[in-house]
Every structure is written in structure tokens, then in C-alpha cells.
Design a protein around this motif. Structure first.
Motif, mmCIF file in Angstrom:
data_model
loop_
_atom_site.group_PDB
_atom_site.id
_atom_site.type_symbol
_atom_site.label_atom_id
_atom_site.label_comp_id
_atom_site.label_asym_id
_atom_site.label_seq_id
_atom_site.Cartn_x
_atom_site.Cartn_y
_atom_site.Cartn_z
ATOM 1 N N GLU A 7 0.774 -1.233 -0.184
ATOM 2 C CA GLU A 7 0.010 -0.191 -0.105
ATOM 3 C C GLU A 7 0.978 1.306 -0.058
ATOM 4 O O GLU A 7 0.562 2.147 -0.795
ATOM 5 C CB GLU A 7 -0.928 0.038 1.126
ATOM 6 N N VAL B 8 -5.525 10.086 -3.745
ATOM 7 C CA VAL B 8 -6.729 9.311 -3.210
ATOM 8 C C VAL B 8 -7.983 9.168 -3.974
ATOM 9 O O VAL B 8 -8.781 8.162 -3.951
ATOM 10 C CB VAL B 8 -6.644 9.792 -1.793
ATOM 11 N N GLU C 94 -8.901 6.016 -5.534
ATOM 12 C CA GLU C 94 -9.176 4.942 -4.818
ATOM 13 C C GLU C 94 -10.383 5.020 -3.934
ATOM 14 O O GLU C 94 -10.988 3.833 -3.386
ATOM 15 C CB GLU C 94 -8.198 4.610 -3.877
ATOM 16 N N GLY D 293 -2.292 10.751 -1.028
ATOM 17 C CA GLY D 293 -1.755 9.428 -1.460
ATOM 18 C C GLY D 293 -0.597 9.518 -2.359
ATOM 19 O O GLY D 293 0.302 8.322 -2.409
ATOM 20 N N HIS E 297 -2.522 6.582 2.208
ATOM 21 C CA HIS E 297 -3.789 6.389 1.673
ATOM 22 C C HIS E 297 -5.058 6.398 2.506
ATOM 23 O O HIS E 297 -4.913 6.494 3.809
ATOM 24 C CB HIS E 297 -3.811 5.099 0.711
ATOM 25 N N PHE F 243 -8.393 1.716 0.681
ATOM 26 C CA PHE F 243 -7.526 1.313 -0.363
ATOM 27 C C PHE F 243 -6.622 -0.013 -0.422
ATOM 28 O O PHE F 243 -6.507 -0.476 -1.348
ATOM 29 C CB PHE F 243 -5.975 2.392 -0.324
#
Lengths: 161, 263
Positions: B89, B96, B99, B235, B240, B244
């Protein structure tokens, strides 16, 4: 040993996997052929970056050339200049139309001006101009969905790119 | 893309942030593609199902070209699959926005519209990149992105200027998503180094054109643009949102269950 003219001839018989009516050479995606010391290098440009047919086309080219007697086949991907439907010849456009796919209008203007997204498209079956766009995205990346308001048949439109 | 055979002569990275910059662009395309692909089979109509899958496929194509290029420049033996399926991740650097959950159809369309409208400005800026492969990817993608923008904007207008219920939902999506756009224009050291090396445009330079385009569409959709808020998601720095890890888990599960598997 194959020379360049022979290679082009072989490639002219390799159909597009999604539109078998036309050959990959007619699609304009074969950008160069080179024969050097027994090795054949074919330079191909993708139609759409994510087109799943790209890998099938590469495999088909390799298979056809090996079957025609080539022993060492290399495939190169070339991104620039990007593929455009303007590379389709008049004969290819007529072939598309005969196979029920309305050919693309000119995309050249779209490089500098706003793209004509939903132009008046002539029905490939009854030739009526009374058609409507159902969706700018069709069963393959390169086609849009249309419907003829005259003969009521749905048809595909090869999008200008 | 494992299609170049033999590989073209490799250029070397123009600066230390060359590969991270490519990965930011690639990750945005990949993650949004994954989100949109999940709509396949769930579209409100067959045509729309096909359209979202097509857009997802184009985004995936961008990601593959960029990953292949980044992997070759990095020269650590990571191919596009390694970059997509074997990073964790915090190693992903997509905004962001890409996602965020699909939500309803209004949210799905607007989130994608925000990002592809940003891409339209990005591709234009990248056409002049000193990285000629990146410029070629941008030039190619720009043509496809125009179709995405047109299609998604048309839905935002149709839903916004539609029934009271569709308008309520499109406005709700706008209020929810708008703050996440700030991240797209927030320059950091990686961006400044990339811009100094003439690799890509500074994100902040894309803002005016993007906001003008969004304002035009939102106006036509008879929606109200939310007031700006000082909120910045992170992000692009690898930090994140909560959702995510679920996106990644779904995307990576198969490759991780069968390492090295081929078709």
C-alpha cells in the motif's frame, strides 16, 4: 529467406482479430519491416493503449512469418506517432462499410480542434443519415454504438482517433 | 508491456525522481482502472457497462505502458506485473481520489471525470517532456482521454440537470469528492524536481484549466460548486485512505496466490 516485400505480403494476410474483414496492414498499425541477416523485425504501433487484441496481433504476426519460412522474428512496439484512423485508406473504409461497420470521419482536424464526438453517421445497411449514437463506447475499444432510425438496425461506428 | 522484442535502447533516468514520477502517473491510471473495472456487470444499462469497462481498459493500457517504462528505467528487474502486484500500500503513489469507493453511479462518473479531466491537462503538459517515451505515451493517451472526458461529463450534466433525485445524488457526490481534488494540484519535492528536469509539469500549473473545465460542466449540470476547503489527501506520498487496502487486496490476490503463473 524472406525479403521485405515478401514480409509485407505475408502481413497483408494477417487479419485483425476483432475485425477479421480487414488486414493489420490495412489498419495502418504495421509501421516498418526490416530484414537483416536472416532476422525479420516488424514494428507495430498499438491502436488503443489498452486494446487486448495487441498481444494476439503480435502472436499472429510471429506465427504467420514463421509459417512463411522466417526463422528469427522480432516485434517492436512504436508509440510515436500515435495511431490514427486517418491511416485507413479509402478502400479499407469501403471494406468496413461493406461489413456493417460505419467508417470513421477524419480525425486530423481533431488534433487542433474539438473532436467531433457524435457526428452524423450514415447507416452501413440502408445508407440513411437518420442515425443516433447510443454510446461512444462499443464492443471493442475502437468502435461506438449507433442505431439507424430508418431501418431500425443497430450498427457499429469506427471512431475517429 | 512484454511486447518489445528486442528491447529498445534504454535511456537513463534524467533525475532521481524520474521513476517515482512515472509511478505516480501509472498508479493513478491503474487504481482508477481497477475501481471502474469493478462496475463491469453492474452498470445501469448494457451500454454503460460497456463504456465503463472500455474506459477502465484504456486506463489500464496507460498504466501498462508507464509501468513498463518505469521498470526499464529503474533496471531492477521489475516488470509491469511486479510493479502492479508486488508492491504494498505505502509504495503506491496514486492520488486518493482514484481509490475512493465507487458509491452510486453519480459518484462513479464524477470521480472518474475529475481524474480524466486532470489527465487531459497532464498529457498536454507531458507532450514536451524530455523523456520522449513519456511524451509518446502522453500523446497517445491524450486522444483516448478526450473520449473519456466527453462521456463522463455528459453523465454528470444529465444526472445533475435531471430528476430531483438524480440531482440530489450528483450534488452529494460533488460535495463528497471535491475536497479530494486538491491533492491533484499540490506540489511537493518530487514534483519540483521533475519539473526542474523538464520531465513533467508542476501539478499546480494544471489547476486553473482544470477548475475552469469543472466549473463549466458543473454549471451546465445546474449543480452548486462547493466552497474550497484546506484539505489535502496524501496518496501521492504513499499515505492512503482506509479503503485502499481493500482495493489492492482484490487486485493483487490472484497474482500473489499463484506467483509466476502465466496464461
Amino acid at each position: 529467406m524472406l525479403d521485405e516485400a515478401a514480409v509485407w505480403q505475408v502481413l497483408a494476410d494477417v487479419p485483425d482479430p476483432e475485425i477479421p474483414a480487414i488486414a493489420i496492414t490495412e489498419l495502418g498499425i504495421v509501421r516498418a519491416v526490416e530484414c537483416l541477416a536472416g532476422a525479420v523485425t516488424v514494428t507495430v504501433t498499438p491502436t488503443y493503449a489498452g486494446c487486448p487484441a495487441t498481444e494476439v496481433i503480435h502472436a499472429d504476426i510471429r506465427r504467420a512469418l514463421l509459417a512463411a519460412g522466417a526463422v528469427d522474428v522480432h516485434l517492436r512496439t512504436q508509440l510515436a506517432p500515435p495511431w490514427t484512423t486517418d491511416w485507413l485508406s479509402a478502400a479499407t473504409r469501403a471494406k468496413l462499410n461493406a461489413n456493417g461497420i460505419a467508417p470513421p470521419c477524419s480525425a486530423a482536424a481533431s488534433n487542433t480542434h474539438a473532436l467531433v464526438f457524435r457526428p452524423r453517421v450514415r447507416c452501413p445497411r440502408c445508407h440513411s443519415q437518420r442515425t443516433e449514437c447510443l454510446s461512444a463506447f462499443g464492443a471493442t475499444a475502437c468502435k461506438a454504438l449507433y442505431r439507424c432510425l430508418e431501418c431500425h438496425e443497430p450498427f457499429e461506428y469506427f471512431k475517429p482517433l | 508491456m512484454s511486447v518489445s522484442d528486442p528491447p529498445p535502447a534504454q535511456a537513463s533516468a534524467v533525475c532521481a525522481t524520474h521513476v517515482p514520477t512515472l509511478l505516480r502517473y501509472a498508479d493513478g491510471s491503474l487504481v482508477l482502472s481497477q475501481r471502474l473495472a469493478a462496475c463491469c456487470g453492474h452498470g445501469p444499462a448494457l451500454e454503460e457497462d460497456i463504456a465503463l469497462a472500455n474506459i477502465a481498459l484504456d486506463l489500464l493500457g496507460q498504466a501498462r505502458l508507464l509501468f513498463a517504462h518505469a521498470g526499464a528505467l529503474e533496471d531492477q528487474g521489475r516488470d509491469e506485473d511486479a510493479l502492479a502486484f508486488w508492491r504494498v500500500e505505502s509504495e503506491f503513489h496514486n492520488p486518493v481520489l482514484c481509490e475512493l469507493p465507487n458509491g452510486d453511479f453519480a459518484q462513479t462518473c464524477l470521480r472518474a471525470f475529475f481524474y480524466v479531466a486532470w489527465q487531459a491537462e497532464l498529457w498536454a503538459g507531458l507532450t514536451h517532456s524530455v523523456d520522449r517515451t513519456l511524451a509518446a505515451v502522453a500523446q497517445k493517451s491524450a486522444k483516448e482521454t478526450r473520449y473519456h472526458c466527453e462521456h463522463l461529463a455528459a453523465w454528470v450534466v444529465r444526472l445533475g440537470d435531471g430528476t430531483p433525485e438524480s440531482q440530489r445524488r450528483q450534488q452529494r457526490a460533488l460535495d463528497y469528492l471535491y475536497p479530494y481534488a486538491n491533492e491533484l494540484f499540490c506540489d511537493d519535492d518530487t514534483d519540483r524536481a521533475a519539473a526542474a528536469a523538464q520531465l513533467g509539469p508542476l501539478p499546480s500549473t494544471l489547476e486553473a484549466a482544470w477548475r475552469a473545465r469543472i466549473a463549466r460542466v458543473i454549471g451546465e449540470a445546474t449543480l452548486a460548486l462547493p466552497a474550497p476547503v484546506p484539505f489535502y489527501s496524501t496518496g501521492r506520498q504513499g499515505r492512503h485512505s482506509e479503503c485502499f487496502s481493500y482495493v489492492l487486496a482484490e487486485m493483487q490476490a490472484l497474482a500473489r496466490a499463484h506467483p509466476g503463473a502465466t496464461w
